[in-house]
Design a protein around this motif. Sequence first.
Motif, PDB file in Angstrom:
ATOM      1  N   LEU A   1       0.823  -1.202   0.000  1.00  0.00           N
ATOM      2  CA  LEU A   1       0.000   0.000   0.000  1.00  0.00           C
ATOM      3  C   LEU A   1       0.862   1.259   0.000  1.00  0.00           C
ATOM      4  CD1 LEU A   1      -2.805  -1.111   2.463  1.00  0.00           C
ATOM      5  CD2 LEU A   1      -3.029  -0.741  -0.012  1.00  0.00           C
ATOM      6  N   GLU A   2       1.940   1.256   0.782  1.00  0.00           N
ATOM      7  CA  GLU A   2       2.840   2.408   0.815  1.00  0.00           C
ATOM      8  C   GLU A   2       3.504   2.614  -0.543  1.00  0.00           C
ATOM      9  OE1 GLU A   2       5.472   1.730   4.130  1.00  0.00           O
ATOM     10  OE2 GLU A   2       3.876   2.094   5.586  1.00  0.00           O
ATOM     11  N   HIS A   3       3.875   1.513  -1.200  1.00  0.00           N
ATOM     12  CA  HIS A   3       4.478   1.613  -2.537  1.00  0.00           C
ATOM     13  C   HIS A   3       3.467   2.193  -3.530  1.00  0.00           C
ATOM     14  CE1 HIS A   3       6.823   0.668  -6.075  1.00  0.00           C
ATOM     15  NE2 HIS A   3       5.748   0.095  -6.579  1.00  0.00           N
ATOM     16  N   GLU A   4       2.228   1.720  -3.478  1.00  0.00           N
ATOM     17  CA  GLU A   4       1.189   2.245  -4.372  1.00  0.00           C
ATOM     18  C   GLU A   4       0.963   3.735  -4.128  1.00  0.00           C
ATOM     19  OE1 GLU A   4      -0.615   0.878  -6.902  1.00  0.00           O
ATOM     20  OE2 GLU A   4       0.592  -0.939  -6.728  1.00  0.00           O
TER      21      GLU A   4
ATOM     22  N   LEU B   1       1.701   9.420  -5.835  1.00  0.00           N
ATOM     23  CA  LEU B   1       2.156  10.781  -5.524  1.00  0.00           C
ATOM     24  C   LEU B   1       3.191  11.257  -6.541  1.00  0.00           C
ATOM     25  CD1 LEU B   1       2.294  10.601  -1.631  1.00  0.00           C
ATOM     26  CD2 LEU B   1       0.574  11.737  -3.069  1.00  0.00           C
ATOM     27  N   VAL B   2       4.051  10.350  -7.001  1.00  0.00           N
ATOM     28  CA  VAL B   2       5.019  10.685  -8.053  1.00  0.00           C
ATOM     29  C   VAL B   2       4.270  11.053  -9.332  1.00  0.00           C
ATOM     30  CG1 VAL B   2       6.793   9.696  -9.576  1.00  0.00           C
ATOM     31  CG2 VAL B   2       6.944   9.360  -7.103  1.00  0.00           C
ATOM     32  N   GLN B   3       3.222  10.300  -9.644  1.00  0.00           N
ATOM     33  CA  GLN B   3       2.433  10.600 -10.831  1.00  0.00           C
ATOM     34  C   GLN B   3       1.784  11.987 -10.724  1.00  0.00           C
ATOM     35  OE1 GLN B   3      -0.177   7.186 -10.788  1.00  0.00           O
ATOM     36  NE2 GLN B   3       1.028   6.127 -12.355  1.00  0.00           N
TER      37      GLN B   3
ATOM     38  N   ILE C   1      -6.165   9.644 -10.242  1.00  0.00           N
ATOM     39  CA  ILE C   1      -5.126   9.329  -9.259  1.00  0.00           C
ATOM     40  C   ILE C   1      -5.632   9.609  -7.847  1.00  0.00           C
ATOM     41  CG2 ILE C   1      -2.831   9.977  -8.415  1.00  0.00           C
ATOM     42  CD1 ILE C   1      -2.103  10.429 -11.425  1.00  0.00           C
ATOM     43  N   GLU C   2      -6.367  10.690  -7.670  1.00  0.00           N
ATOM     44  CA  GLU C   2      -6.914  11.000  -6.345  1.00  0.00           C
ATOM     45  C   GLU C   2      -7.915   9.932  -5.887  1.00  0.00           C
ATOM     46  OE1 GLU C   2      -8.236  15.031  -6.892  1.00  0.00           O
ATOM     47  OE2 GLU C   2      -6.246  15.832  -6.394  1.00  0.00           O
ATOM     48  N   ARG C   3      -8.693   9.367  -6.823  1.00  0.00           N
ATOM     49  CA  ARG C   3      -9.607   8.268  -6.469  1.00  0.00           C
ATOM     50  C   ARG C   3      -8.831   7.041  -5.998  1.00  0.00           C
ATOM     51  NH1 ARG C   3     -12.444  10.268 -10.886  1.00  0.00           N
ATOM     52  NH2 ARG C   3     -11.559   8.716 -12.293  1.00  0.00           N
ATOM     53  N   VAL C   4      -7.733   6.744  -6.692  1.00  0.00           N
ATOM     54  CA  VAL C   4      -6.905   5.596  -6.287  1.00  0.00           C
ATOM     55  C   VAL C   4      -6.297   5.856  -4.909  1.00  0.00           C
ATOM     56  CG1 VAL C   4      -4.847   4.236  -6.824  1.00  0.00           C
ATOM     57  CG2 VAL C   4      -6.470   4.804  -8.637  1.00  0.00           C
ATOM     58  N   LEU C   5      -5.848   7.071  -4.662  1.00  0.00           N
ATOM     59  CA  LEU C   5      -5.296   7.406  -3.340  1.00  0.00           C
ATOM     60  C   LEU C   5      -6.354   7.207  -2.250  1.00  0.00           C
ATOM     61  CD1 LEU C   5      -3.131  10.522  -4.227  1.00  0.00           C
ATOM     62  CD2 LEU C   5      -2.286   8.336  -3.328  1.00  0.00           C
ATOM     63  N   GLU C   6      -7.605   7.554  -2.541  1.00  0.00           N
ATOM     64  CA  GLU C   6      -8.688   7.320  -1.582  1.00  0.00           C
ATOM     65  C   GLU C   6      -8.882   5.822  -1.337  1.00  0.00           C
ATOM     66  OE1 GLU C   6     -12.131   9.362  -3.109  1.00  0.00           O
ATOM     67  OE2 GLU C   6     -11.165  11.322  -2.908  1.00  0.00           O
ATOM     68  N   GLU C   7      -8.789   5.016  -2.400  1.00  0.00           N
ATOM     69  CA  GLU C   7      -8.913   3.558  -2.266  1.00  0.00           C
ATOM     70  C   GLU C   7      -7.754   2.998  -1.429  1.00  0.00           C
ATOM     71  OE1 GLU C   7     -11.319   1.395  -3.145  1.00  0.00           O
ATOM     72  OE2 GLU C   7     -12.534   3.066  -3.837  1.00  0.00           O
TER      73      GLU C   7
ATOM     74  N   LEU D   1      -3.120  -5.735  -6.973  1.00  0.00           N
ATOM     75  CA  LEU D   1      -3.955  -4.575  -6.652  1.00  0.00           C
ATOM     76  C   LEU D   1      -4.195  -4.573  -5.140  1.00  0.00           C
ATOM     77  CD1 LEU D   1      -5.460  -2.356  -8.310  1.00  0.00           C
ATOM     78  CD2 LEU D   1      -7.486  -3.800  -8.091  1.00  0.00           C
ATOM     79  N   PRO D   2      -3.219  -4.113  -4.363  1.00  0.00           N
ATOM     80  CA  PRO D   2      -3.306  -4.255  -2.910  1.00  0.00           C
ATOM     81  C   PRO D   2      -4.455  -3.496  -2.262  1.00  0.00           C
ATOM     82  CG  PRO D   2      -1.396  -2.938  -3.513  1.00  0.00           C
ATOM     83  CD  PRO D   2      -1.975  -3.474  -4.779  1.00  0.00           C
TER      84      PRO D   2
END
Length: 104
Positions: A20-23, A28-30, A53-59, A90-91
């Motif tokens: 999760l930290e890697h994802e 954030l790099v993207q 990307i913000e949606r993925v960060l929420e997930e 897909l963690p």
Amino acid sequence: MTTDMGRIQHLTKHEARQRLEHERSSRLVQLRAIEESAPYADEDLQAAQTAAIERVLEEIDAAGRRLADGSYGDCDNCRTAIPVERLEILPYARFCVGCQQRAS
């Protein structure tokens, strides 16, 4: 991860947290790359990419909460264990493949 024959494999909390930290770090790099390309990018495309990307960060954040409360790795719909292979890819997955396909 448990690999005994006949047993369901699971990611350990540590492995899940690392994934999760890697994802999160990758996303954030993207975001930074999108921000840096702002003067050269199409505004609509940039907004769509940022929102995705913000949606993925929420997930990812939601998966972190599931990890903390002990429900990580269980399908939000049918409550069966999500296969470890899916979580490795897909963690932050909330659903098993079957429930994800039905939801799409």
